[in-house]
Design a protein around this motif. Sequence first.
Motif, PDB file in Angstrom:
ATOM      1  N   ALA A 181      73.075  45.098 -43.236  1.00 23.34           N
ATOM      2  CA  ALA A 181      72.476  45.980 -44.237  1.00 23.34           C
ATOM      3  C   ALA A 181      72.590  45.385 -45.635  1.00 23.34           C
ATOM      4  N   TRP A 182      71.636  45.731 -46.477  1.00 26.12           N
ATOM      5  CA  TRP A 182      71.737  45.494 -47.913  1.00 26.12           C
ATOM      6  C   TRP A 182      72.445  46.726 -48.453  1.00 26.12           C
ATOM      7  N   VAL A 183      73.683  46.550 -48.922  1.00 24.41           N
ATOM      8  CA  VAL A 183      74.530  47.684 -49.277  1.00 24.41           C
ATOM      9  C   VAL A 183      74.662  47.819 -50.786  1.00 24.41           C
ATOM     10  N   PHE A 184      74.425  49.035 -51.272  1.00 29.11           N
ATOM     11  CA  PHE A 184      74.743  49.392 -52.645  1.00 29.11           C
ATOM     12  C   PHE A 184      76.068  50.140 -52.587  1.00 29.11           C
ATOM     13  N   ALA A 185      77.114  49.496 -53.093  1.00 31.25           N
ATOM     14  CA  ALA A 185      78.467  50.038 -53.040  1.00 31.25           C
ATOM     15  C   ALA A 185      78.743  50.771 -54.349  1.00 31.25           C
ATOM     16  N   ALA A 186      78.919  52.087 -54.284  1.00 32.58           N
ATOM     17  CA  ALA A 186      78.996  52.919 -55.480  1.00 32.58           C
ATOM     18  C   ALA A 186      80.390  53.494 -55.691  1.00 32.58           C
ATOM     19  N   GLU A 243      86.067  43.705 -56.329  1.00 32.67           N
ATOM     20  CA  GLU A 243      86.876  43.154 -55.239  1.00 32.67           C
ATOM     21  C   GLU A 243      86.170  43.344 -53.903  1.00 32.67           C
ATOM     22  N   ALA A 244      85.608  44.535 -53.695  1.00 29.27           N
ATOM     23  CA  ALA A 244      84.922  44.813 -52.433  1.00 29.27           C
ATOM     24  C   ALA A 244      83.726  43.885 -52.244  1.00 29.27           C
ATOM     25  N   CYS A 245      82.953  43.701 -53.302  1.00 32.86           N
ATOM     26  CA  CYS A 245      81.775  42.843 -53.197  1.00 32.86           C
ATOM     27  C   CYS A 245      82.165  41.382 -52.985  1.00 32.86           C
ATOM     28  N   ALA A 246      83.287  40.976 -53.575  1.00 31.41           N
ATOM     29  CA  ALA A 246      83.761  39.611 -53.372  1.00 31.41           C
ATOM     30  C   ALA A 246      84.116  39.383 -51.907  1.00 31.41           C
ATOM     31  N   LEU A 247      84.662  40.400 -51.252  1.00 34.08           N
ATOM     32  CA  LEU A 247      84.993  40.284 -49.831  1.00 34.08           C
ATOM     33  C   LEU A 247      83.749  40.130 -48.972  1.00 34.08           C
ATOM     34  N   ALA A 248      82.615  40.573 -49.497  1.00 32.85           N
ATOM     35  CA  ALA A 248      81.368  40.551 -48.726  1.00 32.85           C
ATOM     36  C   ALA A 248      80.501  39.345 -49.044  1.00 32.85           C
ATOM     37  N   GLU A 249      81.019  38.389 -49.807  1.00 31.52           N
ATOM     38  CA  GLU A 249      80.200  37.259 -50.249  1.00 31.52           C
ATOM     39  C   GLU A 249      79.567  36.497 -49.102  1.00 31.52           C
ATOM     40  N   ALA A 250      80.277  36.404 -47.986  1.00 27.82           N
ATOM     41  CA  ALA A 250      79.750  35.640 -46.852  1.00 27.82           C
ATOM     42  C   ALA A 250      78.858  36.493 -45.953  1.00 27.82           C
ATOM     43  N   LEU A 251      78.722  37.767 -46.317  1.00 24.86           N
ATOM     44  CA  LEU A 251      77.919  38.673 -45.500  1.00 24.86           C
ATOM     45  C   LEU A 251      76.523  38.799 -46.091  1.00 24.86           C
ATOM     46  N   GLN A 252      75.783  39.811 -45.645  1.00 18.85           N
ATOM     47  CA  GLN A 252      74.493  40.102 -46.251  1.00 18.85           C
ATOM     48  C   GLN A 252      74.717  40.695 -47.637  1.00 18.85           C
ATOM     49  N   ARG A 253      73.667  41.084 -48.302  1.00 22.14           N
ATOM     50  CA  ARG A 253      73.771  41.524 -49.685  1.00 22.14           C
ATOM     51  C   ARG A 253      74.596  42.801 -49.837  1.00 22.14           C
ATOM     52  N   MET A 254      75.536  42.742 -50.773  1.00 22.58           N
ATOM     53  CA  MET A 254      76.309  43.921 -51.140  1.00 22.58           C
ATOM     54  C   MET A 254      76.563  43.835 -52.625  1.00 22.58           C
ATOM     55  N   GLU A 255      76.210  44.878 -53.347  1.00 23.97           N
ATOM     56  CA  GLU A 255      76.340  44.833 -54.796  1.00 23.97           C
ATOM     57  C   GLU A 255      76.852  46.160 -55.330  1.00 23.97           C
ATOM     58  N   PRO A 256      77.518  46.091 -56.491  1.00 24.00           N
ATOM     59  CA  PRO A 256      78.122  47.301 -57.046  1.00 24.00           C
ATOM     60  C   PRO A 256      77.106  48.192 -57.742  1.00 24.00           C
ATOM     61  N   ALA A 257      77.391  49.493 -57.729  1.00 24.44           N
ATOM     62  CA  ALA A 257      76.574  50.471 -58.445  1.00 24.44           C
ATOM     63  C   ALA A 257      77.522  51.499 -59.038  1.00 24.44           C
ATOM     64  N   ARG A 258      77.592  51.560 -60.344  1.00 21.68           N
ATOM     65  CA  ARG A 258      78.478  52.515 -61.001  1.00 21.68           C
ATOM     66  C   ARG A 258      77.935  53.926 -60.770  1.00 21.68           C
ATOM     67  N   LEU A 259      78.785  54.819 -60.213  1.00 13.98           N
ATOM     68  CA  LEU A 259      78.343  56.176 -59.920  1.00 13.98           C
ATOM     69  C   LEU A 259      79.502  57.158 -59.983  1.00 13.98           C
ATOM     70  N   ASP A 260      79.350  58.164 -60.825  1.00  9.74           N
ATOM     71  CA  ASP A 260      80.220  59.330 -60.831  1.00  9.74           C
ATOM     72  C   ASP A 260      79.506  60.385 -59.991  1.00  9.74           C
ATOM     73  N   VAL A 261      80.029  60.673 -58.813  1.00  9.96           N
ATOM     74  CA  VAL A 261      79.309  61.544 -57.879  1.00  9.96           C
ATOM     75  C   VAL A 261      79.190  62.974 -58.381  1.00  9.96           C
ATOM     76  N   THR A 262      79.957  63.339 -59.411  1.00 12.98           N
ATOM     77  CA  THR A 262      79.870  64.699 -59.943  1.00 12.98           C
ATOM     78  C   THR A 262      78.735  64.850 -60.944  1.00 12.98           C
ATOM     79  N   SER A 263      78.008  63.772 -61.218  1.00 11.46           N
ATOM     80  CA  SER A 263      76.931  63.792 -62.206  1.00 11.46           C
ATOM     81  C   SER A 263      75.567  63.753 -61.528  1.00 11.46           C
ATOM     82  N   GLU A 264      74.784  64.807 -61.699  1.00  5.52           N
ATOM     83  CA  GLU A 264      73.425  64.828 -61.152  1.00  5.52           C
ATOM     84  C   GLU A 264      72.593  63.701 -61.743  1.00  5.52           C
TER      85      GLU A 264
END
Length: 265
Positions: A31-36, A45-66
Amino acid sequence: MGRMAGKVALVTGAASGIGRACALALAREGAWVFAADVDLDGLAEACALAEALQRMEPARLDVTSEAEWAGVVAEVERRAGALHALVNNAGLCIGAPLLETTTEVWRRQQAVNLDGVFFGVRAALPLLARAGGASIVNVSSVAGLTGVPGLSAYCATKGGVRLFTKAVALECAAARNGVRVNSVHPGAIETPIWAKMQNDGRLDPGSNSTEALMAGTRQVAAEATPLGFPGAPQDIAEGVLYLCSDAARFVTGAELVIDGGVTAA
């Protein structure tokens, strides 16, 4: 080919613990993962662990904000053009007896654990429905199935996630939009939430007592779990991966309990 090859996933609470394990498992399967998360260092750190995998990139998200939910979903659509899996994992647990539970503590847990799931499903559902087959996985807890003394506020939120999941699953089924909606109910899993539970929901990275607290709670978890040991984040990630994949195409409105036997009694 991996089980999630060609699919796009969004995982909340992905900086650590169960969320990080879920994001990595989905990426490992193609999967192409957006890690929020709000923890940008943890996401890095999480995305660095996935460097050898498929695409994974960070997404800043406060889940309490619509507004932030709307922005992240719009960014996923702009970048990837689709969304096939949403994993609502971000959560907060603050332990306290009922009479010591302040209104602020009650509302903080409601905001993260329940409002965050509602905002996420509502924001992402139109994009998921256009995928021609998609999955929502809401991470609840065994505390959403049975009462736990000292965790009344947390239980209320996780029980809410459980029934919200079932209602939305039936709405999606009636709409024939191809979106399956299920909940996962972890038992005692060794994650940072243990160290946060008795510290107002926050982790003090400089505290020398964190590892001692983890050791103590690890022993309590082992004694309370029929299998005799606490679970690991990967144990939950495997269940989430199954529910996100096409292997679970006939599964919706279900509760996947992964608890070492706790609720079997």
